[in-house]
Write an enzyme that holds these catalytic residues in place. Structure first.
Site, mmCIF file in Angstrom:
data_model
loop_
_atom_site.group_PDB
_atom_site.id
_atom_site.type_symbol
_atom_site.label_atom_id
_atom_site.label_comp_id
_atom_site.label_asym_id
_atom_site.label_seq_id
_atom_site.Cartn_x
_atom_site.Cartn_y
_atom_site.Cartn_z
ATOM 1 N N ASN A 136 0.846 17.563 0.805
ATOM 2 C CA ASN A 136 0.778 17.355 1.820
ATOM 3 C C ASN A 136 0.899 16.575 3.629
ATOM 4 O O ASN A 136 1.349 17.383 3.889
ATOM 5 C CB ASN A 136 1.172 15.846 1.711
ATOM 6 N N LYS A 159 1.846 14.078 5.739
ATOM 7 C CA LYS A 159 4.035 14.710 5.707
ATOM 8 C C LYS A 159 4.236 14.994 6.304
ATOM 9 O O LYS A 159 5.155 15.009 7.290
ATOM 10 C CB LYS A 159 4.212 14.523 3.666
ATOM 11 N N ASP A 164 8.902 11.788 -3.048
ATOM 12 C CA ASP A 164 7.388 10.662 -3.174
ATOM 13 C C ASP A 164 7.405 9.197 -2.423
ATOM 14 O O ASP A 164 8.565 9.155 -1.742
ATOM 15 C CB ASP A 164 8.120 10.699 -5.095
ATOM 16 N N PHE A 202 -1.938 8.946 8.229
ATOM 17 C CA PHE A 202 -3.157 9.275 6.996
ATOM 18 C C PHE A 202 -3.174 8.240 5.739
ATOM 19 O O PHE A 202 -2.282 7.303 6.042
ATOM 20 C CB PHE A 202 -2.316 10.665 6.331
ATOM 21 N N GLY A 203 -3.666 8.319 5.345
ATOM 22 C CA GLY A 203 -3.123 7.285 3.506
ATOM 23 C C GLY A 203 -3.577 6.015 4.454
ATOM 24 O O GLY A 203 -4.738 5.644 4.669
ATOM 25 N N TYR A 204 -2.459 5.036 4.061
ATOM 26 C CA TYR A 204 -3.045 3.881 3.718
ATOM 27 C C TYR A 204 -2.566 3.545 5.246
ATOM 28 O O TYR A 204 -2.306 1.736 6.039
ATOM 29 C CB TYR A 204 -2.172 2.457 3.190
ATOM 30 N N HIS A 208 9.185 4.627 7.349
ATOM 31 C CA HIS A 208 9.716 4.574 5.672
ATOM 32 C C HIS A 208 10.719 5.978 5.968
ATOM 33 O O HIS A 208 11.735 6.134 5.069
ATOM 34 C CB HIS A 208 9.193 3.963 4.568
HETATM 35 P P1 ITT Z 1 3.098 15.921 -2.657
HETATM 36 O O1 ITT Z 1 2.937 15.341 -3.907
HETATM 37 O O2 ITT Z 1 2.702 16.998 -2.215
HETATM 38 O O3 ITT Z 1 4.074 15.227 -1.696
HETATM 39 P P2 ITT Z 1 1.960 13.167 -2.586
HETATM 40 O O4 ITT Z 1 0.535 13.124 -1.326
HETATM 41 O O5 ITT Z 1 0.657 13.835 -4.540
HETATM 42 O O6 ITT Z 1 1.838 14.969 -1.954
HETATM 43 P P3 ITT Z 1 2.833 11.432 -3.353
HETATM 44 O O7 ITT Z 1 2.315 12.255 -4.711
HETATM 45 O O8 ITT Z 1 4.689 10.973 -2.639
HETATM 46 O O9 ITT Z 1 2.248 13.105 -2.853
HETATM 47 O O10 ITT Z 1 1.823 10.040 -2.814
HETATM 48 C C1 ITT Z 1 1.998 9.724 -1.179
HETATM 49 C C2 ITT Z 1 1.032 8.497 -1.061
HETATM 50 O O11 ITT Z 1 1.112 7.700 -0.662
HETATM 51 C C3 ITT Z 1 0.101 9.648 0.057
HETATM 52 O O12 ITT Z 1 -1.196 10.410 -0.140
HETATM 53 C C4 ITT Z 1 -0.452 8.070 0.338
HETATM 54 O O13 ITT Z 1 -1.716 7.615 0.743
HETATM 55 C C5 ITT Z 1 0.753 7.286 0.517
HETATM 56 N N1 ITT Z 1 1.607 7.312 1.332
HETATM 57 C C6 ITT Z 1 3.028 7.383 1.928
HETATM 58 N N2 ITT Z 1 3.616 7.781 2.860
HETATM 59 C C7 ITT Z 1 2.669 7.220 3.521
HETATM 60 C C8 ITT Z 1 2.525 7.083 5.061
HETATM 61 O O14 ITT Z 1 3.405 7.903 5.505
HETATM 62 N N3 ITT Z 1 1.372 6.612 5.295
HETATM 63 C C9 ITT Z 1 0.444 6.020 5.009
HETATM 64 N N4 ITT Z 1 0.043 6.212 3.927
HETATM 65 C C10 ITT Z 1 1.247 6.667 2.721
#
Ligand code: ITT
Length: 204
Positions: free
Chosen positions: A12, A15, A77, A158-160, A186
């Site tokens: 990711n 991350k 995770d 990213f993400g949410y 977090h």
């Molecule tokens: P890896 O397993 O390769 O590390 P992944 O994206 O699959 O990558 P996760 O299974 O841990 O990782 O899913 C994390 C999800 O949670 C991520 O894709 C976002 O949708 C959300 N997330 C986590 N941290 C976040 C953040 O800081 N801001 C926004 N969304 C977040």
């Protein structure tokens, strides 16, 4: 000066950016060199079969540490736990809108589920695990509380992040600079615990 090499085992990009920046400052007595999966040409995908952030982080870090002999390996995770949805999407945050989940579709699904919902409380959670040669050493948890707003605000992160509103700063995480987010997130809170622990690790 002690030197330590750490493999950051995630695909990711959001991350990776944040973790690299957070771990760049480890103080005067410890220098940490960070490696990515790409640096080591590792393309294998770990499975996530656990029932919690901690179990999944541990599974991923143990898995990837086997590809990088003699190298401390961290994986994390993370996800969003929404109170009114009994903790959803939780460990399914990345794939909430499967099939073909994207950040945008995940947000869309979450906002739909929260339509007309007055309780907007949510918690971002990160579990970080540290492993070496297929053995789990230790895990750390970080959390931050906020509220889900009903429209996206901001472009960073990213993400949410665009719908995660952080009352103390009166902004969403996507309206913060990387450094501002990294001071409270977090991910920062979990990695800060890891950073405190690093000096105790045996030199290899
Ligand atoms: P890896 O397993 O390769 O590390 P992944 O994206 O699959 O990558 P996760 O299974 O841990 O990782 O899913 C994390 C999800 O949670 C991520 O894709 C976002 O949708 C959300 N997330 C986590 N941290 C976040 C953040 O800081 N801001 C926004 N969304 C977040």
């Amino acid at each position: 000066m002690r030197e330590l090499t750490l493999l950051i085992a995630t695909f990711n990009q959001g991350k990776i950016r944040e973790i690299q920046r957070i771990l760049a400052h480890t103080g005067d007595r410890l220098r940490v060199t960070l490696l990515s999966l790409a640096d080591l040409n590792i393309a294998a995908e770990a499975s996530e079969t656990g029932n919690s952030f901690l179990e999944n982080a541990a599974e991923k870090s143990v898995y990837y540490s086997k590809f990088a002999p003699n190298t401390y390996t961290i994986a994390e995770d993370s996800g969003l736990s929404v109170t009114a949805l009994n903790g959803e999407p939780g460990i399914y945050s990345a794939r909430y809108s499967d099939p073909g989940a994207t950040d945008d579709k995940n947000i869309e699904k979450l906002l739909h589920k929260l339509e007309n919902q007055a309780d907007r409380r949510a918690t971002f959670v990160t579990a970080v695990s540290l492993s070496l040669d297929g053995r789990l050493i230790k895990s750390f948890i970080g959390e931050v509380e906020g509220e889900i707003i009903d429209q996206r605000r901001g472009e960073s992160g990213f993400g949410y992040d665009p719908i995660f509103y952080y009352p103390p700063l009166q902004k969403t995480f996507a309206q913060l600079t990387t450094d501002q987010k990294n001071a409270i997130s977090h991910r920062y809170r979990a990695l800060e615990k890891l950073r405190q622990f690093l000096p105790q690790l045996p030199v290899i």
